[in-house]
Design an enzyme around this catalytic site. Structure first.
Site, mmCIF file in Angstrom:
data_model
loop_
_atom_site.group_PDB
_atom_site.id
_atom_site.type_symbol
_atom_site.label_atom_id
_atom_site.label_comp_id
_atom_site.label_asym_id
_atom_site.label_seq_id
_atom_site.Cartn_x
_atom_site.Cartn_y
_atom_site.Cartn_z
ATOM 1 N N GLU A 1 0.873 -1.189 0.000
ATOM 2 C CA GLU A 1 0.000 0.000 0.000
ATOM 3 C C GLU A 1 0.897 1.222 0.000
ATOM 4 O O GLU A 1 1.500 1.557 1.020
ATOM 5 C CB GLU A 1 -0.871 0.016 1.270
ATOM 6 N N CYS B 1 -2.092 9.365 2.292
ATOM 7 C CA CYS B 1 -1.884 8.747 0.980
ATOM 8 C C CYS B 1 -3.045 9.087 0.060
ATOM 9 O O CYS B 1 -2.884 9.180 -1.138
ATOM 10 C CB CYS B 1 -1.727 7.246 1.124
HETATM 11 P P1 NAD Z 1 8.397 5.038 4.763
HETATM 12 O O1 NAD Z 1 8.387 4.195 3.541
HETATM 13 O O2 NAD Z 1 9.522 5.963 4.980
HETATM 14 O O3 NAD Z 1 8.330 4.100 6.062
HETATM 15 C C1 NAD Z 1 7.323 3.142 6.252
HETATM 16 C C2 NAD Z 1 7.830 2.040 7.170
HETATM 17 O O4 NAD Z 1 8.868 1.304 6.529
HETATM 18 C C3 NAD Z 1 8.416 2.535 8.488
HETATM 19 O O5 NAD Z 1 7.982 1.683 9.528
HETATM 20 C C4 NAD Z 1 9.915 2.397 8.253
HETATM 21 O O6 NAD Z 1 10.651 2.226 9.436
HETATM 22 C C5 NAD Z 1 9.985 1.161 7.405
HETATM 23 N N1 NAD Z 1 11.219 1.008 6.607
HETATM 24 C C6 NAD Z 1 12.068 1.977 6.170
HETATM 25 N N2 NAD Z 1 13.080 1.440 5.448
HETATM 26 C C7 NAD Z 1 12.864 0.105 5.432
HETATM 27 C C8 NAD Z 1 13.549 -1.006 4.830
HETATM 28 N N3 NAD Z 1 14.675 -0.846 4.101
HETATM 29 N N4 NAD Z 1 13.041 -2.249 5.001
HETATM 30 C C9 NAD Z 1 11.900 -2.427 5.701
HETATM 31 N N5 NAD Z 1 11.223 -1.437 6.291
HETATM 32 C C10 NAD Z 1 11.681 -0.173 6.155
HETATM 33 O O7 NAD Z 1 6.995 5.822 4.763
HETATM 34 P P2 NAD Z 1 6.488 6.939 5.811
HETATM 35 O O8 NAD Z 1 7.242 8.196 5.603
HETATM 36 O O9 NAD Z 1 6.402 6.367 7.169
HETATM 37 O O10 NAD Z 1 4.983 7.122 5.276
HETATM 38 C C11 NAD Z 1 4.647 7.976 4.218
HETATM 39 C C12 NAD Z 1 4.366 7.200 2.939
HETATM 40 O O11 NAD Z 1 3.401 6.179 3.184
HETATM 41 C C13 NAD Z 1 3.756 8.068 1.852
HETATM 42 O O12 NAD Z 1 4.308 7.753 0.606
HETATM 43 C C14 NAD Z 1 2.280 7.683 1.895
HETATM 44 O O13 NAD Z 1 1.570 7.937 0.714
HETATM 45 C C15 NAD Z 1 2.353 6.236 2.219
HETATM 46 N N6 NAD Z 1 1.087 5.743 2.774
HETATM 47 C C16 NAD Z 1 0.316 4.871 2.055
HETATM 48 C C17 NAD Z 1 -0.889 4.423 2.567
HETATM 49 C C18 NAD Z 1 -1.772 3.456 1.821
HETATM 50 O O14 NAD Z 1 -2.598 2.826 2.446
HETATM 51 N N7 NAD Z 1 -1.645 3.294 0.515
HETATM 52 C C19 NAD Z 1 -1.312 4.872 3.812
HETATM 53 C C20 NAD Z 1 -0.515 5.792 4.503
HETATM 54 C C21 NAD Z 1 0.689 6.202 3.981
#
Ligand code: NAD
Length: 495
Positions: free
Chosen positions: A235, A269
């Protein structure tokens, strides 16, 4: 991430006061593996429960969530900067998700007999089995409801869950684990830390992974998941369009655009980021929109409309994109500036006009309170431009004509479309939620969300005990001639 003498830990920082309110360990591979093994032990007995028994337990989780409501809302509000009202809205949405999963799973996931044609001598049985341990990696913007788009569905299907909350919301994540444990069963374990902990979870041997977050992280996760062929549901981000048709209720469209663009300070998002207004209503729409935005008050108190960004990194990115757009002819109609007088990470709700489809601000996810509006000559162009994006999470269309609304909804490339509304499609737990293209794949919520955490198994039994096997009878003996098979195929399928 802070370094202690012999351990790393993350600090939980209150977004408004900037005070450190707690900390949590950055868990490494060894620790994560151990937690996954514990979750696996729990799963062995949990999966033997019937679907109805799991439903009863999920309702206990819901009661526990409500009992912790005030504490969870306070923690969530502190870690994300959102108001207590918004925090409680997340808790309400989480209750809706749990209720649906608990009640729908016995119907959706029950073992059933299906038509066995053409092998009519057999009884065909379809069974849904859990994967085992589901890893859930969650972002910071809506950590409670996003966790609950995964947890009750995965649990209902017989899995246990290891949750990795974002490093910005470790205490909210820990509390979610405690809430589930307090329901009487330790079905959700929490691992805290940063991206390295997330990657450790991907490599820990979990049987299925649910990731919500950015596209850049998603690609890193897929590379790590490739080594073990771990299946992942993704997502990701969005660049959601809104189309305002010539017969639209312009005031309602403007109110909705403002609400959905600036919800959670644009850090959603599903935030509306691009509006395509038809020529005949463009002026009226823009006027109504600007009136709406002028009324918004920035602040951190519960009565403020737009809060602080949760972290500062996105501010220079947005400022640069705005400046580039302006130098190419776009116009900032309102907003466009930081507001350090209100708080360090406040950014004004911003409306950008006279944009063109190729501008960066029309293509990259903003994740900030910025809305671009474009005048379009006709509906076909509007749909075309709305679809001219790598993303496809959600979309809106405003029209007084129900048929037109449905037609546009069918032609938009996205996981969901709201006719005469925004955001609320995801609030229907019996509908699937997910995206196309760079917004991800797989689905959470709805029957699809229950099956996403289930492996289907095909069982074939003989209807008549004592009969020899078909494989032995048909394939091991004298095979029918090519001529005969040809005749049968032509008779059955040739016309
Ligand atoms: P992010 O991708 O920076 O982090 C998300 C999660 O991934 C965090 O828990 C982080 O610690 C973890 N992570 C980071 N690097 C990783 C790796 N190499 N391996 C595994 N896990 C890792 O995102 P964010 O800044 O927390 O959230 C914002 C983003 O999320 C935006 O792009 C937004 O659109 C998206 N989002 C999507 C939805 C949806 O349902 N489609 C909902 C909310 C947010």
């Amino acid at each position: 991430v802070m370094h202690d003498r012999d351990a790393e830990y993350i600090e939980s920082i209150d977004s408004i006061t900037q005070e450190v309110v707690g900390d949590a360990p950055v868990m490494g591979s060894e620790e994560v593996r151990k937690v996954v093994e514990e979750a696996r032990k729990e799963q062995a007995s949990w999966s033997t429960r019937t679907l109805t028994e799991r439903g009863v337990q999920l309702l206990a989780v819901r009661r526990s969530l409500v009992a912790y409501g005030d504490q969870l809302a306070a923690t969530l509000s502190s870690e994300t900067g959102k108001s207590l009202n918004d925090a409680w809205i997340e808790i309400a949405a989480a209750c809706v998700m749990i209720t649906y999963a608990a009640k729908a799973a016995p119907r959706i996931l029950r073992t059933r007999t299906v038509r066995s044609w053409p092998v009519v001598a057999k009884r065909a049985i379809l069974r849904y089995e859990p994967y085992g341990v589901v890893g859930a990696i969650i972002p910071w913007n809506f950590p409670v409801v996003i966790s609950m788009q995964v947890i009750p569905f995965a649990l209902a299907a017989g899995n246990t869950v290891v949750l990795k909350p974002s490093e910005l919301v470790p205490l909210t994540g820990q509390l979610l684990g405690q809430i589930v444990a307090d329901s009487g069963m330790d079905l959700v374990k929490v691992v805290t830390g940063d991206g390295s902990t997330g990657e450790a979870l991907v490599r820990s041997g979990v049987d299925k992974l649910a990731f919500t977050g950015s596209g850049a992280t998603a690609k890193r996760i897929l590379k790590a998941a490739a080594d073990t062929l771990t299946p992942v549901v993704m997502e990701l981000g969005g660049k959601d369009p809104m189309i305002v048709c010539s017969d639209a209720n312009v005031n309602d469209a403007a109110r909705t655009a403002s609400a959905s663009a600036f919800v959670n300070a644009g850090q959603a998002c599903m935030a509306t980021e691009r509006v395509f207004a038809l020529d005949s209503v463009y002026d009226a729409f823009v006027q109504a929109l600007l009136e709406e935005v002028r009324r918004l008050r920035l602040g951190s108190d519960p009565s403020a409309h737009v809060g602080s960004l949760a972290r500062p990194d996105q501010m220079p990115v947005i400022e640069r994109r705005l400046a580039t757009a302006v130098s190419a002819g776009a116009k900032v109609a309102i907003g466009g500036r930081r507001r350090p007088d209100i708080g360090p990470w406040f950014f004004e709700p911003t409306v950008l006009l006279d944009v063109t489809p190729d501008m960066e601000i029309m293509n990259e996810e903003s994740f900030a309170p910025v809305l671009s509006v474009m005048r379009v000559p006709d509906l076909a162009t509007a749909i075309d431009l709305a679809n001219r994006t790598e993303y496809g999470l959600n979309a809106s269309v405003f029209t007084a004509d129900r048929r037109r609304g449905r037609e546009v909804a069918e032609r938009i490339v996205a996981g969901g479309v709201n006719v005469n509304d925004a955001l609320f499609g995801s609030a229907v737990p019996s509908l699937p939620f997910g995206g196309t293209g760079q917004s991800g794949y797989g689905r959470l919520q709805g029957p699809e969300g229950l099956r996403e955490f289930s492996r289907s198994k095909a069982i074939v039994e003989s209807r008549f005990p004592g009969l020899p096997s078909l494989a032995g009878f048909v394939l091991a003996g004298r095979k029918p001639s090519a001529k005969w098979i040809g005749r049968i195929v032509r008779a059955a399928y040739g016309r």
